[in-house]
Scaffold this active site. Sequence first.
Site, PDB file in Angstrom:
ATOM      1  N   ARG A  90       0.417  -1.433   0.039  1.00 13.69           N
ATOM      2  CA  ARG A  90       0.077   0.300   0.277  1.00 13.69           C
ATOM      3  C   ARG A  90       0.573   1.298  -0.216  1.00 13.69           C
ATOM      4  NH1 ARG A  90      -5.216   2.177   2.466  1.00 13.69           N
ATOM      5  NH2 ARG A  90      -5.363   4.165   2.107  1.00 13.69           N
ATOM      6  N   ARG A  99      -5.700   2.217  -4.660  1.00  7.74           N
ATOM      7  CA  ARG A  99      -5.207   1.025  -4.019  1.00  7.74           C
ATOM      8  C   ARG A  99      -5.201  -0.461  -3.482  1.00  7.74           C
ATOM      9  NH1 ARG A  99      -8.956   3.395   1.745  1.00  7.74           N
ATOM     10  NH2 ARG A  99      -8.862   5.168  -0.534  1.00  7.74           N
ATOM     11  N   ASP A 102      -6.507  -1.489   1.831  1.00 11.69           N
ATOM     12  CA  ASP A 102      -7.133  -1.043   2.810  1.00 11.69           C
ATOM     13  C   ASP A 102      -7.987  -1.715   4.192  1.00 11.69           C
ATOM     14  OD1 ASP A 102      -7.533   2.075   4.153  1.00 11.69           O
ATOM     15  OD2 ASP A 102      -9.791   1.714   2.958  1.00 11.69           O
ATOM     16  N   ASP A 104      -9.380  -0.805   7.533  1.00 14.42           N
ATOM     17  CA  ASP A 104     -10.323  -0.022   8.344  1.00 14.42           C
ATOM     18  C   ASP A 104     -10.661  -1.062   9.692  1.00 14.42           C
ATOM     19  OD1 ASP A 104      -9.340   2.500   6.671  1.00 14.42           O
ATOM     20  OD2 ASP A 104     -11.775   2.052   6.095  1.00 14.42           O
TER      21      ASP A 104
END
Length: 168
Positions: A90, A99, A102, A104
Amino acid sequence: MMLNKALECSTAYLLLGGNLGDREENLKRAIELLDEKIGRVTSVSSLYETAAWGKTDQPAFLNQAVALQTHLNALEVLDKALSIEQELGRVRKDKWGERLIDIDLILFGDEIIDIPDKLQVPHPHMQNRKFVMEPLAEIAPDVVHPVLGETILSICLNIEDPLEVKKL
């Protein structure tokens, strides 16, 4: 006699996404690394494909929700997740940009955390984003949002996000 108290375990819910490279393989590898470096993965949602949100002139994303059991605290989970993103290639350029991966942190047990410019849990926009709520509702429908006091499924069923999310 004093007994050793077992380390407390927390459930972390993460959302994985990516729209570059072999999207499915990138998610699979991220899950392997989460299990290896953060905690035991206990549940993984189906794959969901969604048009890009925020910055729309880019390829569609694959998203997947993951639940894991960890002895780490939320900041340690975040730091290790960011490290896994880097390990998988990344590169952070544009906010909401393309990307490879990711990761989160969406929920961490029933904790409410607000560390400006570092970490907000529950994720402050989760309840407005179908691409977060649909995979999360698949693996955690009865979990209660610690701020809103509603179940994930209830929030998901009432979301007004017009973005199409397609379960694969």
